[in-house]
Enzyme design. Structure first.
Site, short mmCIF file in Angstrom:
data_model
loop_
_atom_site.label_atom_id
_atom_site.label_comp_id
_atom_site.label_asym_id
_atom_site.label_seq_id
_atom_site.Cartn_x
_atom_site.Cartn_y
_atom_site.Cartn_z
N HIS A 10 -1.04 -33.83 -40.48
CA HIS A 10 -0.63 -34.19 -39.11
C HIS A 10 -0.05 -32.98 -38.37
O HIS A 10 0.39 -32.00 -38.97
CB HIS A 10 0.39 -35.32 -39.14
CG HIS A 10 1.70 -34.94 -39.79
ND1 HIS A 10 2.64 -34.16 -39.15
CD2 HIS A 10 2.19 -35.22 -41.01
CE1 HIS A 10 3.67 -33.98 -39.95
NE2 HIS A 10 3.43 -34.61 -41.09
N GLU A 109 2.94 -39.95 -47.25
CA GLU A 109 3.61 -38.78 -47.81
C GLU A 109 4.39 -39.14 -49.07
O GLU A 109 4.71 -40.32 -49.31
CB GLU A 109 4.56 -38.18 -46.76
CG GLU A 109 5.33 -36.93 -47.20
CD GLU A 109 4.45 -35.77 -47.65
OE1 GLU A 109 3.75 -35.92 -48.67
OE2 GLU A 109 4.48 -34.71 -46.99
#
Length: 252
Positions: A10, A109
């Site tokens: 990202h 994550e």
């Protein structure tokens, strides 16, 4: 066609600028991060470019909004609306891919647990106060969060899914559509771990770097894009390989 798996981290967030570990915390991209991801999409996404939408068969994306916004800004031209959006983009925008977008916890994550929101310096100080040795996430994991074994289990399941459903048919002849590429939009630590598990290596050997949408905070008006491609040696699914892409420099 030898199928590939692309990974994209990202774009920039306030915490990635400050070096704070961002796992479960849901942060937006900065305005600068959005601008740079748009530039990446223009440079790398297109049927005559590195990521060809018509060759994509599946997209995995993290549930975190920073990853989902990154995927939006890449502008793949999905036929179906994105899972988190009320509607598809306006009808006049071209459809470039039939790939399904799957939002999955499998590529979220690393859960940093007690280290969430802390910088590496702060973590070192905390560990020193407790009389603990230097921290290595690949070896130690995170107290109150995930261990390396936890991460390996979920990533190995994703890799097995990719090879069985999307890459395998390209090798056994059951797919003749010309589609087989997979895209993952997620986060720094989990994608570096993914790269190691792709080739079957232990996480303790991790030495790859994958920056947050590039290194804009360190490179002034230029942005170096790092994007890794995963493919296979000798066109055999039994011989996975990592092809490290060079730097993509884009005007800000």
């Amino acid at each position: 066609m030898t199928p590939r798996c692309f990974i994209i981290r990202h774009g920039e967030t306030e915490w990635s600028i400050n070096g704070r570990h961002t796992g479960t915390t849901d942060l937006a991209l900065t305005a600068n991060g959005e601008k740079r991801i748009k530039s990446t999409g223009k440079a790398l996404v297109g049927n005559d470019r590195l990521i060809a939408p018509r060759k994509l068969v599946h997209v995995y994306v993290s549930p975190r909004s920073r990853a989902q916004r990154t995927l939006e800004l890449l502008d793949l031209g999905c036929r179906e609306r994105l899972p988190w959006a009320e509607n598809r983009k306006p009808e006049h925008e071209p459809i470039r891919t039939e790939a399904k977008v799957e939002v999955t916890e499998a590529v979220r994550e690393w859960d940093y647990g007690d280290y969430e929101g802390l910088t590496s310096k702060q973590i070192r100080e905390i560990r020193a106060e407790k009389g603990e040795g230097p921290w290595d996430i690949w070896r130690d994991g995170c107290p109150g969060g995930e261990s390396p074994e936890d991460v390996i289990r979920r990533l190995d399941a994703v890799i097995a899914d990719i090879r069985q459903k999307y890459h395998g048919p390209c090798f056994d002849g059951s797919s003749s559509s010309g589609q087989g590429d997979v895209l993952i939009v997620a986060h720094g630590h989990i994608l570096r771990a993914f790269a190691m598990r792709w080739t079957g290596k232990p996480l303790t050997e991790t030495a790859l770097i994958l920056e947050a949408g590039g290194v804009g905070t360190l490179r002034g008006i230029l942005l170096t894009r790092n994007l890794n491609r995963f493919s296979y040696e000798h066109h055999k699914i039994e011989e996975p390989a990592v092809i490290l892409g060079g730097g993509f420099v884009v005007d800000n």
